[in-house]
Design a protein around this motif. Structure first.
Motif, PDB file in Angstrom:
ATOM      1  N   ASP A  72      12.133  23.899   8.740  1.00  0.00           N
ATOM      2  CA  ASP A  72      11.877  24.751   7.578  1.00  0.00           C
ATOM      3  C   ASP A  72      10.624  25.595   7.737  1.00  0.00           C
ATOM      4  O   ASP A  72      10.158  26.195   6.779  1.00  0.00           O
ATOM      5  N   GLY A  73      10.059  25.626   8.933  1.00  0.00           N
ATOM      6  CA  GLY A  73       8.869  26.433   9.155  1.00  0.00           C
ATOM      7  C   GLY A  73       7.659  25.932   8.397  1.00  0.00           C
ATOM      8  O   GLY A  73       6.686  26.647   8.207  1.00  0.00           O
ATOM      9  N   SER A  74       7.697  24.716   7.929  1.00  0.00           N
ATOM     10  CA  SER A  74       6.621  24.233   7.072  1.00  0.00           C
ATOM     11  C   SER A  74       5.469  23.655   7.875  1.00  0.00           C
ATOM     12  O   SER A  74       5.619  23.218   9.002  1.00  0.00           O
ATOM     13  N   ASP A  75       4.327  23.667   7.247  1.00  0.00           N
ATOM     14  CA  ASP A  75       3.152  23.034   7.831  1.00  0.00           C
ATOM     15  C   ASP A  75       3.341  21.523   7.750  1.00  0.00           C
ATOM     16  O   ASP A  75       3.942  21.015   6.811  1.00  0.00           O
ATOM     17  N   THR A  76       2.831  20.810   8.738  1.00  0.00           N
ATOM     18  CA  THR A  76       2.996  19.356   8.733  1.00  0.00           C
ATOM     19  C   THR A  76       1.903  18.649   7.934  1.00  0.00           C
ATOM     20  O   THR A  76       1.951  17.428   7.791  1.00  0.00           O
ATOM     21  N   HIS A  77       0.950  19.398   7.408  1.00  0.00           N
ATOM     22  CA  HIS A  77      -0.194  18.772   6.740  1.00  0.00           C
ATOM     23  C   HIS A  77       0.240  17.909   5.558  1.00  0.00           C
ATOM     24  O   HIS A  77      -0.191  16.759   5.421  1.00  0.00           O
ATOM     25  N   GLU A  78       1.089  18.449   4.696  1.00  0.00           N
ATOM     26  CA  GLU A  78       1.514  17.687   3.523  1.00  0.00           C
ATOM     27  C   GLU A  78       2.302  16.447   3.927  1.00  0.00           C
ATOM     28  O   GLU A  78       2.184  15.387   3.302  1.00  0.00           O
ATOM     29  N   GLY A  79       3.107  16.581   4.976  1.00  0.00           N
ATOM     30  CA  GLY A  79       3.852  15.429   5.454  1.00  0.00           C
ATOM     31  C   GLY A  79       2.943  14.320   5.945  1.00  0.00           C
ATOM     32  O   GLY A  79       3.199  13.133   5.705  1.00  0.00           O
ATOM     33  N   LEU A  80       1.867  14.706   6.634  1.00  0.00           N
ATOM     34  CA  LEU A  80       0.915  13.701   7.107  1.00  0.00           C
ATOM     35  C   LEU A  80       0.208  13.021   5.940  1.00  0.00           C
ATOM     36  O   LEU A  80      -0.046  11.814   5.978  1.00  0.00           O
ATOM     37  N   LEU A  81      -0.098  13.786   4.910  1.00  0.00           N
ATOM     38  CA  LEU A  81      -0.725  13.183   3.727  1.00  0.00           C
ATOM     39  C   LEU A  81       0.204  12.153   3.094  1.00  0.00           C
ATOM     40  O   LEU A  81      -0.233  11.068   2.687  1.00  0.00           O
ATOM     41  N   GLU A  82       1.490  12.485   3.017  1.00  0.00           N
ATOM     42  CA  GLU A  82       2.446  11.529   2.450  1.00  0.00           C
ATOM     43  C   GLU A  82       2.574  10.299   3.345  1.00  0.00           C
ATOM     44  O   GLU A  82       2.641   9.168   2.858  1.00  0.00           O
ATOM     45  N   ALA A  83       2.601  10.534   4.657  1.00  0.00           N
ATOM     46  CA  ALA A  83       2.695   9.410   5.593  1.00  0.00           C
ATOM     47  C   ALA A  83       1.489   8.482   5.443  1.00  0.00           C
ATOM     48  O   ALA A  83       1.627   7.250   5.424  1.00  0.00           O
ATOM     49  N   LYS A  84       0.307   9.060   5.322  1.00  0.00           N
ATOM     50  CA  LYS A  84      -0.901   8.243   5.170  1.00  0.00           C
ATOM     51  C   LYS A  84      -0.877   7.462   3.862  1.00  0.00           C
ATOM     52  O   LYS A  84      -1.321   6.306   3.806  1.00  0.00           O
ATOM     53  N   ALA A  85      -0.335   8.080   2.810  1.00  0.00           N
ATOM     54  CA  ALA A  85      -0.248   7.382   1.523  1.00  0.00           C
ATOM     55  C   ALA A  85       0.705   6.191   1.620  1.00  0.00           C
ATOM     56  O   ALA A  85       0.417   5.100   1.099  1.00  0.00           O
ATOM     57  N   ILE A  86       1.840   6.384   2.289  1.00  0.00           N
ATOM     58  CA  ILE A  86       2.791   5.283   2.475  1.00  0.00           C
ATOM     59  C   ILE A  86       2.146   4.157   3.270  1.00  0.00           C
ATOM     60  O   ILE A  86       2.236   2.978   2.914  1.00  0.00           O
ATOM     61  N   LEU A  87       1.467   4.521   4.349  1.00  0.00           N
ATOM     62  CA  LEU A  87       0.841   3.509   5.206  1.00  0.00           C
ATOM     63  C   LEU A  87      -0.253   2.746   4.470  1.00  0.00           C
ATOM     64  O   LEU A  87      -0.410   1.535   4.644  1.00  0.00           O
ATOM     65  N   GLN A  88      -0.999   3.452   3.640  1.00  0.00           N
ATOM     66  CA  GLN A  88      -2.068   2.792   2.894  1.00  0.00           C
ATOM     67  C   GLN A  88      -1.499   1.752   1.936  1.00  0.00           C
ATOM     68  O   GLN A  88      -2.039   0.647   1.795  1.00  0.00           O
ATOM     69  N   ARG A  89      -0.372   2.093   1.299  1.00  0.00           N
ATOM     70  CA  ARG A  89       0.242   1.152   0.357  1.00  0.00           C
ATOM     71  C   ARG A  89       0.888  -0.028   1.085  1.00  0.00           C
ATOM     72  O   ARG A  89       0.764  -1.177   0.662  1.00  0.00           O
ATOM     73  N   LYS A  90       1.577   0.267   2.177  1.00  0.00           N
ATOM     74  CA  LYS A  90       2.369  -0.768   2.831  1.00  0.00           C
ATOM     75  C   LYS A  90       1.563  -1.656   3.772  1.00  0.00           C
ATOM     76  O   LYS A  90       2.009  -2.751   4.115  1.00  0.00           O
ATOM     77  N   SER A  91       0.395  -1.194   4.194  1.00  0.00           N
ATOM     78  CA  SER A  91      -0.406  -2.024   5.100  1.00  0.00           C
ATOM     79  C   SER A  91      -0.872  -3.303   4.419  1.00  0.00           C
ATOM     80  O   SER A  91      -1.122  -4.317   5.076  1.00  0.00           O
ATOM     81  N   VAL A  92      -0.977  -3.263   3.095  1.00  0.00           N
ATOM     82  CA  VAL A  92      -1.355  -4.468   2.347  1.00  0.00           C
ATOM     83  C   VAL A  92      -0.188  -5.450   2.299  1.00  0.00           C
ATOM     84  O   VAL A  92      -0.362  -6.665   2.438  1.00  0.00           O
ATOM     85  N   VAL A  93       1.020  -4.907   2.136  1.00  0.00           N
ATOM     86  CA  VAL A  93       2.213  -5.748   2.019  1.00  0.00           C
ATOM     87  C   VAL A  93       2.667  -6.260   3.382  1.00  0.00           C
ATOM     88  O   VAL A  93       3.121  -7.395   3.519  1.00  0.00           O
ATOM     89  N   TYR A  94       2.540  -5.402   4.406  1.00  0.00           N
ATOM     90  CA  TYR A  94       3.001  -5.757   5.754  1.00  0.00           C
ATOM     91  C   TYR A  94       1.847  -5.599   6.752  1.00  0.00           C
ATOM     92  O   TYR A  94       1.858  -4.709   7.608  1.00  0.00           O
ATOM     93  N   PRO A  95       0.835  -6.454   6.668  1.00  0.00           N
ATOM     94  CA  PRO A  95      -0.348  -6.282   7.525  1.00  0.00           C
ATOM     95  C   PRO A  95      -0.062  -6.489   9.010  1.00  0.00           C
ATOM     96  O   PRO A  95      -0.805  -5.992   9.856  1.00  0.00           O
ATOM     97  N   ASN A  96       1.011  -7.214   9.336  1.00  0.00           N
ATOM     98  CA  ASN A  96       1.325  -7.492  10.739  1.00  0.00           C
ATOM     99  C   ASN A  96       2.614  -6.813  11.189  1.00  0.00           C
ATOM    100  O   ASN A  96       3.292  -7.289  12.101  1.00  0.00           O
ATOM    101  N   SER A  97       2.937  -5.700  10.561  1.00  0.00           N
ATOM    102  CA  SER A  97       4.153  -4.976  10.916  1.00  0.00           C
ATOM    103  C   SER A  97       3.896  -4.066  12.111  1.00  0.00           C
ATOM    104  O   SER A  97       3.057  -3.164  12.054  1.00  0.00           O
TER     105      SER A  97
END
Length: 347
Positions: free
Chosen positions: A53-78
């Motif tokens: 879609d010709g889009s910048d990846t910046h917003e996608g990385l922000l979403e990825a970091k948000a997911i990782l921040q939430r899930k690292s608590v639930v799955y610390p050894n994933s």
């Protein structure tokens, strides 16, 4: 931990949908954690590579970091979440941090071969980005021996990295193996690997030519932009020193890409122009001219006064060249660039 195979099926659903953000049709069918993993794959692997879609990846990385921040608590050894954390670091050019994550994920995935292999792949690529060729070839060598996906491709990466490290005898032996491991005759990556390995085997590889091979795959897989300025400078010096006539066009294409990553657009344009005019090496490096024309178009699109000329170059790259390596890949990128242009300047 979740099944890698099942996760990849979810990823396939997402990448086949009209809009990756429209995931509501999946929520009743698969566990939410798999959707998160699929989103991480999309934002950290698919989108950066194809620039959909010709889009910048910046917003996608922000979403990825948000997911990782939430899930690292639930799955610390994933191992999977650790892997995607490494992908984010790599895309942000924090290569040492990325390597640490991939090594941690590799250790966590001691009984999960699929995850081990994607971690080894990233370790190999990050090591190439850092020009740590010995670590790179050891990672790819293990993939060559263990993976069932494309031993031919992994053998080629092993060979160029081994040669770039200075072990030319070892590299020559690996290049001989590439043809033997060539199984998927219609696979463009394996076709590319076989042609490159055969050429290096025939002319007797030098360390500089093997480094050229490394820089080439970094460019084709859109990883040059992850390289530091100091590593780009080393690449520039190696490329400048090459005087092989058959590699001249490829040399200028890669020099242009290195200059572009450095923000040196004037030298980038000059190098891309030289690559686009190269006829001598066209038979050996068939993709160089269309890719060079595409690169010129992208640079010209960045300035309002040259948008029209840039669009013409993109259309030329799309319409004037056929039957070259990675043609479909370039067409996706051209489509992406033209789509962005339509958003900025309605047709």
């Amino acid at each position: 931990q979740c099944s890698v195979t099942f996760t990849f099926h979810v990823i396939q659903c997402i990448t086949d949908s009209d809009r990756a953000a429209d995931l509501s049709f999946l929520t009743d069918r698969v566990p939410l954690v798999l959707l998160r993993l699929a989103l991480l794959w999309y934002h950290t692997v698919v989108l950066p590579f194809f620039a959909l879609d010709g889009s910048d990846t910046h917003e996608g990385l922000l979403e990825a970091k948000a997911i990782l921040q939430r899930k690292s608590v639930v799955y610390p050894n994933s191992s999977l979440f650790m892997f995607f954390k490494g992908r984010v670091h790599r895309l942000e050019c924090h290569i040492n941090s990325a390597l640490a994550c991939f090594h941690d994920a590799l250790e966590l995935a001691s009984d999960q071969r699929e995850i081990q292999h994607v971690c080894l792949y990233e370790i190999g690529w990050c090591s190439m980005i850092e020009m740590n060729f010995e670590d790179a070839y050891r990672a790819f060598e293990r993939l060559k021996n263990e993976s069932r996906w494309s031993q031919c491709y992994y053998a080629y990466l092993t060979g160029v990295c081994q040669g770039a490290s200075g072990d030319l005898d070892g590299a020559s032996g690996v290049f001989k193996d590439v043809q033997k491991l060539f199984k998927r005759k219609n696979n463009q990556i394996e076709q590319f690997a076989v042609k490159r390995a055969e050429r290096l085997r025939k002319i007797s590889p030098t360390r500089e030519l093997c480094i050229l091979g490394v820089i080439e795959v970094l460019y084709l897989w859109k990883a040059l932009q992850n390289c530091s300025s100091s590593k780009l400078q080393i690449m520039n010096q190696v490329l400048q020193s090459l005087d092989e006539a058959s590699c001249r066009g490829l040399k200028h294409l890669l020099l242009g890409a290195v200059h572009k990553c450095h923000g040196n657009m004037r030298d980038a344009v000059q190098s891309f122009q030289l690559a686009a005019r190269d006829e001598y090496g066209r038979q050996i490096n068939s993709y160089v001219q269309p890719y060079a024309v595409y690169e010129l178009g992208c640079i010209l699109l960045a300035k309002q006064e040259t948008v029209g000329k840039g669009r013409s170059f993109l259309l030329q790259a799309k319409e004037d060249f056929t039957d070259y390596d990675f043609e479909n890949r370039l067409h996706v990128r051209i489509h992406s660039a033209l789509a962005t242009l339509k958003e900025v300047v309605p047709q």
